[in-house]
Design an enzyme around this catalytic site. Structure first.
Site, PDB file in Angstrom:
ATOM      1  N   GLU A  28      16.600   2.346  17.178  1.00 51.37           N
ATOM      2  CA  GLU A  28      16.056   3.673  17.506  1.00 51.37           C
ATOM      3  C   GLU A  28      15.487   3.687  18.923  1.00 51.37           C
ATOM      4  OE1 GLU A  28      13.292   3.727  14.127  1.00 51.37           O
ATOM      5  OE2 GLU A  28      11.630   3.506  15.519  1.00 51.37           O
ATOM      6  N   ASP A  40      13.998   7.346   8.097  1.00 54.57           N
ATOM      7  CA  ASP A  40      13.016   7.704   9.129  1.00 54.57           C
ATOM      8  C   ASP A  40      13.083   6.716  10.290  1.00 54.57           C
ATOM      9  OD1 ASP A  40      10.791   9.207  10.176  1.00 54.57           O
ATOM     10  OD2 ASP A  40       9.483   7.532   9.618  1.00 54.57           O
ATOM     11  N   HIS A  89      11.363   8.788  13.089  1.00 53.93           N
ATOM     12  CA  HIS A  89      10.212   7.880  12.928  1.00 53.93           C
ATOM     13  C   HIS A  89       8.888   8.659  12.960  1.00 53.93           C
ATOM     14  CE1 HIS A  89       8.761   3.477  13.567  1.00 53.93           C
ATOM     15  NE2 HIS A  89       7.920   4.166  12.805  1.00 53.93           N
ATOM     16  N   ARG A 146       8.143 -10.536  -2.743  1.00 52.60           N
ATOM     17  CA  ARG A 146       8.357 -11.978  -2.893  1.00 52.60           C
ATOM     18  C   ARG A 146       7.665 -12.494  -4.155  1.00 52.60           C
ATOM     19  NH1 ARG A 146       6.619 -13.139   3.140  1.00 52.60           N
ATOM     20  NH2 ARG A 146       5.225 -11.481   2.433  1.00 52.60           N
ATOM     21  N   ARG A 175      11.175  -0.257   8.462  1.00 48.57           N
ATOM     22  CA  ARG A 175      11.692  -0.534   9.796  1.00 48.57           C
ATOM     23  C   ARG A 175      13.208  -0.563   9.708  1.00 48.57           C
ATOM     24  NH1 ARG A 175       7.453   0.798  11.381  1.00 48.57           N
ATOM     25  NH2 ARG A 175       5.840  -0.470  12.379  1.00 48.57           N
ATOM     26  N   ARG A 207       0.841  -1.217   0.000  1.00 47.52           N
ATOM     27  CA  ARG A 207       0.000   0.000   0.000  1.00 47.52           C
ATOM     28  C   ARG A 207       0.869   1.258   0.000  1.00 47.52           C
ATOM     29  NH1 ARG A 207      -3.078  -3.587   3.989  1.00 47.52           N
ATOM     30  NH2 ARG A 207      -1.103  -3.315   5.057  1.00 47.52           N
ATOM     31  N   ILE A 208       1.854   1.316   0.922  1.00 46.38           N
ATOM     32  CA  ILE A 208       2.698   2.512   1.010  1.00 46.38           C
ATOM     33  C   ILE A 208       3.646   2.574  -0.187  1.00 46.38           C
ATOM     34  CG2 ILE A 208       4.509   3.653   2.363  1.00 46.38           C
ATOM     35  CD1 ILE A 208       3.121   2.455   4.890  1.00 46.38           C
ATOM     36  N   ILE A 248      11.646   4.022   5.066  1.00 43.62           N
ATOM     37  CA  ILE A 248      10.508   4.447   5.888  1.00 43.62           C
ATOM     38  C   ILE A 248       9.804   3.211   6.482  1.00 43.62           C
ATOM     39  CG2 ILE A 248      10.036   6.699   4.845  1.00 43.62           C
ATOM     40  CD1 ILE A 248       8.153   3.505   3.878  1.00 43.62           C
TER      41      ILE A 248
HETATM   42  P1  NAP Z   1       1.782  -3.874   2.900  1.00 41.22           P
HETATM   43  O1  NAP Z   1       0.692  -3.281   2.058  1.00 41.22           O
HETATM   44  O2  NAP Z   1       1.543  -5.180   3.590  1.00 41.22           O
HETATM   45  O3  NAP Z   1       3.083  -4.004   1.950  1.00 41.22           O
HETATM   46  C1  NAP Z   1       4.229  -4.684   2.343  1.00 41.22           C
HETATM   47  C2  NAP Z   1       4.958  -5.124   1.078  1.00 41.22           C
HETATM   48  O4  NAP Z   1       6.187  -5.744   1.441  1.00 41.22           O
HETATM   49  C3  NAP Z   1       4.187  -6.127   0.241  1.00 41.22           C
HETATM   50  O5  NAP Z   1       4.153  -5.684  -1.097  1.00 41.22           O
HETATM   51  C4  NAP Z   1       4.991  -7.423   0.355  1.00 41.22           C
HETATM   52  O6  NAP Z   1       4.903  -8.161  -0.865  1.00 41.22           O
HETATM   53  C5  NAP Z   1       6.393  -6.892   0.623  1.00 41.22           C
HETATM   54  N1  NAP Z   1       7.197  -7.853   1.371  1.00 41.22           N
HETATM   55  C6  NAP Z   1       6.893  -8.416   2.570  1.00 41.22           C
HETATM   56  N2  NAP Z   1       7.866  -9.269   2.932  1.00 41.22           N
HETATM   57  C7  NAP Z   1       8.801  -9.226   1.938  1.00 41.22           C
HETATM   58  C8  NAP Z   1      10.030  -9.892   1.729  1.00 41.22           C
HETATM   59  N3  NAP Z   1      10.495 -10.793   2.596  1.00 41.22           N
HETATM   60  N4  NAP Z   1      10.731  -9.595   0.605  1.00 41.22           N
HETATM   61  C9  NAP Z   1      10.272  -8.691  -0.280  1.00 41.22           C
HETATM   62  N5  NAP Z   1       9.098  -8.042  -0.135  1.00 41.22           N
HETATM   63  C10 NAP Z   1       8.383  -8.316   0.961  1.00 41.22           C
HETATM   64  O7  NAP Z   1       2.234  -2.881   4.024  1.00 41.22           O
HETATM   65  P2  NAP Z   1       2.141  -1.279   4.041  1.00 41.22           P
HETATM   66  O8  NAP Z   1       0.834  -0.884   4.623  1.00 41.22           O
HETATM   67  O9  NAP Z   1       2.546  -0.756   2.722  1.00 41.22           O
HETATM   68  O10 NAP Z   1       3.256  -0.957   5.159  1.00 41.22           O
HETATM   69  C11 NAP Z   1       4.608  -1.344   4.945  1.00 41.22           C
HETATM   70  C12 NAP Z   1       5.431  -1.143   6.200  1.00 41.22           C
HETATM   71  O11 NAP Z   1       5.717   0.246   6.370  1.00 41.22           O
HETATM   72  C13 NAP Z   1       4.769  -1.530   7.518  1.00 41.22           C
HETATM   73  O12 NAP Z   1       4.844  -2.927   7.763  1.00 41.22           O
HETATM   74  C14 NAP Z   1       5.554  -0.734   8.548  1.00 41.22           C
HETATM   75  O13 NAP Z   1       6.623  -1.482   9.045  1.00 41.22           O
HETATM   76  C15 NAP Z   1       6.098   0.441   7.733  1.00 41.22           C
HETATM   77  N6  NAP Z   1       5.525   1.734   8.198  1.00 41.22           N
HETATM   78  C16 NAP Z   1       6.362   2.702   8.651  1.00 41.22           C
HETATM   79  C17 NAP Z   1       5.846   3.916   9.090  1.00 41.22           C
HETATM   80  C18 NAP Z   1       6.739   5.034   9.585  1.00 41.22           C
HETATM   81  O14 NAP Z   1       6.294   5.841  10.404  1.00 41.22           O
HETATM   82  N7  NAP Z   1       7.960   5.154   9.107  1.00 41.22           N
HETATM   83  C19 NAP Z   1       4.470   4.127   9.091  1.00 41.22           C
HETATM   84  C20 NAP Z   1       3.641   3.128   8.616  1.00 41.22           C
HETATM   85  C21 NAP Z   1       4.189   1.920   8.164  1.00 41.22           C
HETATM   86  P3  NAP Z   1       4.972  -9.788  -0.863  1.00 41.22           P
HETATM   87  O15 NAP Z   1       4.016 -10.250   0.185  1.00 41.22           O
HETATM   88  O16 NAP Z   1       4.581 -10.182  -2.270  1.00 41.22           O
HETATM   89  O17 NAP Z   1       6.384 -10.118  -0.572  1.00 41.22           O
END
Ligand code: NAP
Length: 316
Positions: free
Chosen positions: A263, A258, A281, A177, A234, A156-157, A232
């Protein structure tokens, strides 16, 4: 008056949300309970829902102490600090707060990318400390528009980041993946290859043990001395020690971060590096998004307690 639902709140979600919860429910506040978990003893009967956040988490030992638990409502989209497997093994549903934060986190990824490439934070200090007048023109920086952006984690992000890249005339590639159907971006099966192809590598996948140090020394070397990594997601996803070495030795061009591996501890070497832009963060930390995240926690809880189930379920 009907009896108010009993919930356990692991940590504060801010004064306003804490007050709303207390006005509506019979809340046991774990972080204000002297002795914590061990002091709960018989007070846990009848607690059907836990309210927490990705920061406060919900471990298996807490889940085990709550015999009537049926739902965990968490603030934040990441859930690596919640023992989802232990919850699901007992049929306990878990919710997070996806989507409402996508735009703000994507905006911040772009702020960091621009800051690292165009040195906007350094240039700001240059003006404010009088160096523009005393030294003269600011050193040249790196063009952003029209370059190649690789995204690790096109979820999503990641997709919100990619959409913004199109506005900057960029070519976009990604590594997940699995390749995603129906997206107009180039899928690269190997992360090292994606890094080699990219001018900028943006990390937007989930955290937790499965992605720890995915961005390894080899990936950073493939990104190279003119490449910039932006994180952005982890801190754990990047091998931070390897990144610091690569930056110090000029094998990596720059970084916009970020999140950090330990941290709020910051590797001291980063503090003196103009090619590194740092934020504490704050990806989702705007008034608007934080309000929507808190509301989504409350909506999940209300829906569950009304017997309609959680709205934004974390998949098993
Ligand atoms: P999401 O929609 O679940 O997207 C995560 C993506 O990562 C998916 O496309 C997934 O694809 C891929 N992925 C997962 N494991 C992987 C691996 N081992 N190798 C390669 N790709 C992999 O999650 P989101 O809502 O976009 O959020 C993503 C992350 O952003 C959160 O989990 C959080 O840690 C972080 N975040 C940070 C902040 C901040 O303040 N900095 C705020 C919000 C979120 P596949 O399943 O096909 O691998």
């Amino acid at each position: 008056m009907p009896e108010r639902a009993r919930i356990l709140q692991v940590g504060t979600l801010g004064d306003e949300t804490d007050a709303t919860l207390q006005a509506q429910y019979d809340v046991l506040r774990l972080w204000e309970t002297p002795g914590g978990l061990d002091a709960l003893a018989e007070r846990t009967a009848g607690i059907t829902a836990v309210v927490t956040s990705v920061r406060h988490g919900c471990r298996a030992d807490l889940i085990a102490r709550l015999p009537d638990l049926r739902a965990i409502c968490s603030w934040g989209v990441g859930y690596e600090t919640i023992d989802v497997a232990a919850a699901h093994a007992r049929g306990i549903a878990v919710s997070n707060t996806p989507e409402v934060l996508d735009d703000c986190v994507a905006d911040l990824a772009w702020a960091l990318l621009l800051a690292a490439a165009r040195r906007t934070s350094v240039a700001d200090r240059y003006v404010k400390t009088g160096q523009w007048r005393s030294i003269g023109a600011f050193p040249l920086s790196t063009r952003v528009s029209g370059k190649r952006m690789g995204i690790l984690g096109l979820g999503r992000i990641g997709e919100a980041i990619a959409r913004r890249g199109s506005g900057f005339g960029m070519e976009i590639g990604y590594h997940n993946r699995r390749a995603r159907a129906g997206v107009p971006y180039r899928y690269v099966e190997s992360l090292v290859e994606l890094a080699r192809w990219s001018d900028f590598l943006v990390v937007a996948c989930e955290g937790g043990p499965a992605t720890r140090h995915l961005v390894s020394a080899e990936v950073l070397d493939a990104l190279g001395p003119r490449g910039i990594v932006v994180n952005i997601a982890r801190g754990s996803v990047i091998d931070e020690a390897a990144m610091v070495r690569a930056l110090a030795e000029g094998r990596l061009g720059g970084a916009g971060l970020d999140v950090l591996e330990h941290e709020p501890a910051v590797p001291p070497e980063l503090l003196g590096m103009d090619q590194v832009a740092l934020t504490p963060h704050v990806g989702s930390a705007t008034h608007e998004t934080r309000r929507e995240m808190a509301q989504l926690v409350l909506d999940n809880l209300a829906s569950f307690l009304a017997g309609r189930g959680l709205l934004t379920l974390v998949a098993a």
